[in-house]
Scaffold this motif. Structure first.
Motif, PDB file in Angstrom:
ATOM      1  N   GLY A   1     -11.588   9.266   4.506  1.00 57.46           N
ATOM      2  CA  GLY A   1     -11.256   8.656   3.230  1.00 57.46           C
ATOM      3  C   GLY A   1      -9.775   8.432   3.004  1.00 57.46           C
ATOM      4  O   GLY A   1      -9.355   8.131   1.893  1.00 57.46           O
ATOM      5  N   LEU A   2      -8.955   8.574   4.053  1.00 54.89           N
ATOM      6  CA  LEU A   2      -7.527   8.288   3.886  1.00 54.89           C
ATOM      7  C   LEU A   2      -7.333   6.815   3.539  1.00 54.89           C
ATOM      8  O   LEU A   2      -8.086   5.957   3.992  1.00 54.89           O
ATOM      9  CB  LEU A   2      -6.784   8.583   5.198  1.00 54.89           C
ATOM     10  CG  LEU A   2      -5.944   9.858   5.199  1.00 54.89           C
ATOM     11  CD1 LEU A   2      -6.855  11.062   5.221  1.00 54.89           C
ATOM     12  CD2 LEU A   2      -5.007   9.883   6.379  1.00 54.89           C
ATOM     13  N   THR A   3      -6.285   6.525   2.759  1.00 53.20           N
ATOM     14  CA  THR A   3      -6.025   5.128   2.428  1.00 53.20           C
ATOM     15  C   THR A   3      -5.572   4.399   3.687  1.00 53.20           C
ATOM     16  O   THR A   3      -4.969   4.985   4.581  1.00 53.20           O
ATOM     17  CB  THR A   3      -4.920   5.005   1.373  1.00 53.20           C
ATOM     18  OG1 THR A   3      -3.734   5.609   1.889  1.00 53.20           O
ATOM     19  CG2 THR A   3      -5.312   5.690   0.085  1.00 53.20           C
ATOM     20  N   SER A   4      -5.878   3.095   3.723  1.00 51.31           N
ATOM     21  CA  SER A   4      -5.461   2.279   4.864  1.00 51.31           C
ATOM     22  C   SER A   4      -3.954   2.354   5.043  1.00 51.31           C
ATOM     23  O   SER A   4      -3.441   2.408   6.151  1.00 51.31           O
ATOM     24  CB  SER A   4      -5.861   0.820   4.654  1.00 51.31           C
ATOM     25  OG  SER A   4      -7.247   0.733   4.480  1.00 51.31           O
TER      26      SER A   4
ATOM     27  N   ARG B   1       1.530   6.225   8.378  1.00 49.38           N
ATOM     28  CA  ARG B   1       1.799   7.625   8.668  1.00 49.38           C
ATOM     29  C   ARG B   1       1.153   8.083   9.964  1.00 49.38           C
ATOM     30  O   ARG B   1       1.483   9.133  10.486  1.00 49.38           O
ATOM     31  CB  ARG B   1       1.319   8.508   7.511  1.00 49.38           C
ATOM     32  CG  ARG B   1       2.006   8.187   6.193  1.00 49.38           C
ATOM     33  CD  ARG B   1       3.483   8.491   6.253  1.00 49.38           C
ATOM     34  NE  ARG B   1       3.735   9.918   6.294  1.00 49.38           N
ATOM     35  CZ  ARG B   1       3.789  10.687   5.211  1.00 49.38           C
ATOM     36  NH1 ARG B   1       3.625  10.162   4.030  1.00 49.38           N
ATOM     37  NH2 ARG B   1       4.022  11.973   5.323  1.00 49.38           N
ATOM     38  N   HIS B   2       0.185   7.317  10.471  1.00 45.12           N
ATOM     39  CA  HIS B   2      -0.474   7.743  11.704  1.00 45.12           C
ATOM     40  C   HIS B   2      -0.273   6.747  12.838  1.00 45.12           C
ATOM     41  O   HIS B   2       0.174   7.112  13.915  1.00 45.12           O
ATOM     42  CB  HIS B   2      -1.968   7.976  11.458  1.00 45.12           C
ATOM     43  CG  HIS B   2      -2.231   9.181  10.609  1.00 45.12           C
ATOM     44  ND1 HIS B   2      -2.280  10.447  11.114  1.00 45.12           N
ATOM     45  CD2 HIS B   2      -2.413   9.311   9.279  1.00 45.12           C
ATOM     46  CE1 HIS B   2      -2.498  11.316  10.131  1.00 45.12           C
ATOM     47  NE2 HIS B   2      -2.587  10.637   9.010  1.00 45.12           N
TER      48      HIS B   2
ATOM     49  N   ARG C   1      -1.899   4.755   4.345  1.00 43.00           N
ATOM     50  CA  ARG C   1      -1.469   6.003   4.970  1.00 43.00           C
ATOM     51  C   ARG C   1      -1.830   6.035   6.451  1.00 43.00           C
ATOM     52  O   ARG C   1      -1.049   6.490   7.288  1.00 43.00           O
ATOM     53  CB  ARG C   1      -2.128   7.182   4.241  1.00 43.00           C
ATOM     54  CG  ARG C   1      -1.361   8.459   4.431  1.00 43.00           C
ATOM     55  CD  ARG C   1      -1.966   9.624   3.690  1.00 43.00           C
ATOM     56  NE  ARG C   1      -1.568  10.847   4.384  1.00 43.00           N
ATOM     57  CZ  ARG C   1      -0.427  11.480   4.147  1.00 43.00           C
ATOM     58  NH1 ARG C   1       0.399  11.036   3.246  1.00 43.00           N
ATOM     59  NH2 ARG C   1      -0.111  12.559   4.831  1.00 43.00           N
TER      60      ARG C   1
ATOM     61  N   ILE D   1      -6.342  -5.105   9.826  1.00 37.95           N
ATOM     62  CA  ILE D   1      -7.265  -5.936   9.067  1.00 37.95           C
ATOM     63  C   ILE D   1      -8.225  -6.678   9.999  1.00 37.95           C
ATOM     64  O   ILE D   1      -9.418  -6.743   9.750  1.00 37.95           O
ATOM     65  CB  ILE D   1      -6.493  -6.929   8.174  1.00 37.95           C
ATOM     66  CG1 ILE D   1      -5.681  -6.151   7.142  1.00 37.95           C
ATOM     67  CG2 ILE D   1      -7.460  -7.894   7.482  1.00 37.95           C
ATOM     68  CD1 ILE D   1      -4.777  -6.987   6.284  1.00 37.95           C
TER      69      ILE D   1
ATOM     70  N   TYR E   1     -10.361   7.480   8.884  1.00 36.98           N
ATOM     71  CA  TYR E   1     -10.974   6.450   8.044  1.00 36.98           C
ATOM     72  C   TYR E   1     -12.213   7.015   7.361  1.00 36.98           C
ATOM     73  O   TYR E   1     -12.400   6.857   6.156  1.00 36.98           O
ATOM     74  CB  TYR E   1     -11.319   5.250   8.918  1.00 36.98           C
ATOM     75  CG  TYR E   1     -11.826   4.053   8.183  1.00 36.98           C
ATOM     76  CD1 TYR E   1     -10.950   3.186   7.547  1.00 36.98           C
ATOM     77  CD2 TYR E   1     -13.180   3.756   8.145  1.00 36.98           C
ATOM     78  CE1 TYR E   1     -11.408   2.072   6.880  1.00 36.98           C
ATOM     79  CE2 TYR E   1     -13.651   2.647   7.482  1.00 36.98           C
ATOM     80  CZ  TYR E   1     -12.763   1.808   6.850  1.00 36.98           C
ATOM     81  OH  TYR E   1     -13.218   0.697   6.182  1.00 36.98           O
ATOM     82  N   VAL E   2     -13.043   7.680   8.140  1.00 38.20           N
ATOM     83  CA  VAL E   2     -14.254   8.288   7.573  1.00 38.20           C
ATOM     84  C   VAL E   2     -13.867   9.350   6.559  1.00 38.20           C
ATOM     85  O   VAL E   2     -14.510   9.513   5.525  1.00 38.20           O
ATOM     86  CB  VAL E   2     -15.122   8.899   8.704  1.00 38.20           C
ATOM     87  CG1 VAL E   2     -16.239   9.748   8.113  1.00 38.20           C
ATOM     88  CG2 VAL E   2     -15.700   7.798   9.570  1.00 38.20           C
TER      89      VAL E   2
END
Lengths: 291, 274
Positions: free
Chosen positions: A189-192, A198-199, A194, A115, A186-187
């Protein structure tokens, strides 16, 4: 501690770094020692030769003998059995602290790194305030409020350890967050959610483990100190810190066995965890540099 | 003329240096940049380090918020970046990016197939078999063989990783692709392969490119139009032939004369008199 990035030069001396693919003998030894002690603690009812709580005043402060391998304490209880049963409480406390502080710390670290901005700054200030309380003082306060035992010191120390873990891991998470692959996700479009869990989390996991191992040693020392002072686990339960203080009176009577053995167990476990953390850190760093 | 896929008007980005009081410490990274990219077109933004070209790329894909100006992509106003994943996803269907450093632009824990598949899962509802099929097709499109598709980035070379990154970007079937110095860190023969690949893909899919580059040789090979940036401003723009063939602005001339070639002598900007 330096966090090795893809282009960063690893600052640890090459001597301590195990070459990739080679087994690090010191790490294996630490794991064996820790594994053996944990196993013995779990199997205490089967392994312990005697009931740890059976008092026999007539055979107090005895030395090593066939019936008592490590002798007896001032109340005639079998020392080996007490050490074995003591391993349970002595390891449970630090384990609880480490699990709580590391999982909360990691979650906080990733959230603040992700954030950023005002939220990150606000959390950092709150952590600064927590830093101002030394762990033991915090635990003393908790014991004064909630009474001695396992839980008050464990909860207090978990809170006291949280900022250390959160701060180190925040910088690791922040470095990871700024890598281009996270921007690409991020570009995309993955959710924050995830991206974070997950990454980023799997990629900083090795650092999390190092922090956990490092904290275990200090947690064990702090908890033992509290029990030694009579603020943690209460007699007649067996716990290493408690045993060190219990055996004190016998030292002057010429039988230092109880304090000595219990103290030795604390030292062995703490050293094993610290060495393990050190080796893990070395391997994490050398791996990081090969990305 | 074709429909415009990207149109940027009066883009401006001012960074405020940390700890600086208002008024000072302002850095104008991008100053009044406008351009258009037509459907299936290819624009190159060139300039030296610090000229603001990467900031333009980041604004296009929604990683940086423009201080002023307007970005329209595929008919949608995309000036402001969105944090909401649904909005980002919608933007991701229109425009994707491939970064410069192939060593850090892939998740080290994901195989090539996994990272391509993740994008497919996000944007299309396909059956498992269809998805596997698509992964194979995208991998084939960028020239990755079966072993490479199942490999983690660590086991791949820089060029192969960049192919994975391109396949991942193409998986969303975007209308435009931003290539931010995407071949700069590859050696020359691999560069040529990737550039040919990109040209083939453009022919097949009518995708539009925005090339961010400092390398005029690369630009000549892939771009229809060129925008030259210096200190955040556009100094010259036009068709590639025109700009590279007969540059008018002294900065463009300098850039062109800095390309190493036969008999090349580095031009010194502050050449001392002998």
């Amino acid at each position: 501690m330096s966090m090795a990035g893809p282009t960063e030069i690893v600052t640890l001396p090459a001597v301590v770094r195990a070459r990739r693919g080679r087994i690090d003998p010191l790490m294996v030894m630490c794991l064996l020692v820790i594994g053996a002690i944990v196993l013995v603690a779990i199997l205490a009812p089967l392994v312990a030769p005697d009931n740890p709580d059976t008092i026999n005043i007539l055979s107090s402060n005895q030395g090593t003998s066939g019936s008592h391998l490590l002798g007896t304490d001032s109340l005639g209880r079998d020392l080996l059995s007490r050490l074995i049963w003591g391993a349970r409480l002595s390891l449970l406390g630090p384990a609880l602290i480490v699990v709580a502080a590391t999982s909360l710390g990691t979650a906080l670290a990733i959230t603040t790194a992700w954030i950023g901005g005002a939220f990150d700054a606000a959390v950092a200030r709150v952590l600064d305030i927590l830093f101002a309380f030394p762990g033991l003082i915090f635990a003393l306060l908790a014991v004064a409020m909630f009474g001695p035992g396992l839980w008050a010191p464990v909860v207090a120390l978990a809170i006291a350890y949280l900022p250390y873990i959160a701060r180190v891991l925040r910088s690791t998470a922040l470095r990871e967050r700024n890598l281009p692959y996270v921007s690409a996700l991020y570009v995309g479009g993955l959710t924050s959610w995830r991206i974070c869990w997950r990454h980023i989390l799997p990629n900083i996991m090795p650092f999390v483990v190092v922090q956990a191992a490092l904290s275990f040693g200090s947690a064990l020392i702090d908890l033992s100190a509290l029990s030694y002072l009579g603020l943690g686990i209460q007699p007649p339960k067996a716990e290493w810190g408690l045993m060190v203080s219990d055996g004190q009176s016998s030292i002057l009577n010429g039988s230092p066995a109880e304090s000595l053995y219990a103290g030795a167990m604390i030292v062995v476990v703490v050293v094993a965890f610290n060495l393990l953390a050190d080796r893990l850190a070395a391997s994490v760093h050398s791996r990081g540099s090969q990305r | 003329m074709h429909e415009q896929v990207i149109s940027a008007e009066g883009l401006r980005k001012v960074f405020i240096a940390r700890g600086a009081s208002a008024g000072d410490g302002k850095i104008v990274a991008v100053d009044d940049i406008s351009f258009m990219v037509s459907d299936g077109g290819s624009l190159a933004i060139v300039g030296e380090s610090g000229s603001g070209k990467t900031t333009v790329a980041r604004m296009l894909v929604g990683l940086t918020r423009p201080t002023a100006g307007r970005i329209v992509i595929a008919g949608q106003d995309r000036t402001k970046p969105c944090k909401r994943s649904s909005k980002r996803q919608a933007r991701g269907r229109d425009i994707q990016i491939v970064f410069q450093d192939p060593y850090s632009s892939l998740d080290p824990r994901q195989t090539a197939a996994q990272s391509i598949e993740e994008v497919l899962k996000l944007h299309f509802s396909l059956s498992r078999a269809d998805r596997a099929d698509r992964v194979q097709r995208l991998a084939g499109q960028v020239g990755l063989d079966e072993r490479q598709v199942g490999a983690r980035p660590r086991a791949l070379s820089g060029g192969q990783r960049q192919r994975v990154a391109i396949a991942r970007a193409l998986a969303a079937e975007p209308k435009a692709l931003v290539l931010d110095e995407s071949v700069a860190s590859l050696d020359v023969s691999i560069q040529a392969q990737i550039l040919n690949l990109l040209a083939d893909i453009r022919e097949q899919t009518r995708i539009s490119y925005v090339f961010i580059s400092h390398d005029l040789a690369v630009v000549r090979q892939v771009a229809d139009h060129v925008l030259v940036m210096q200190h955040g401003r556009a100094v010259e723009s036009g068709s590639t032939e025109q700009i590279l063939g007969s540059p008018e602005h002294p900065y463009t001339k300098l850039l062109r004369s800095s390309v190493p070639g036969r008999g090349w002598k580095p031009a010194r900007r502050n050449a001392r008199q002998a």
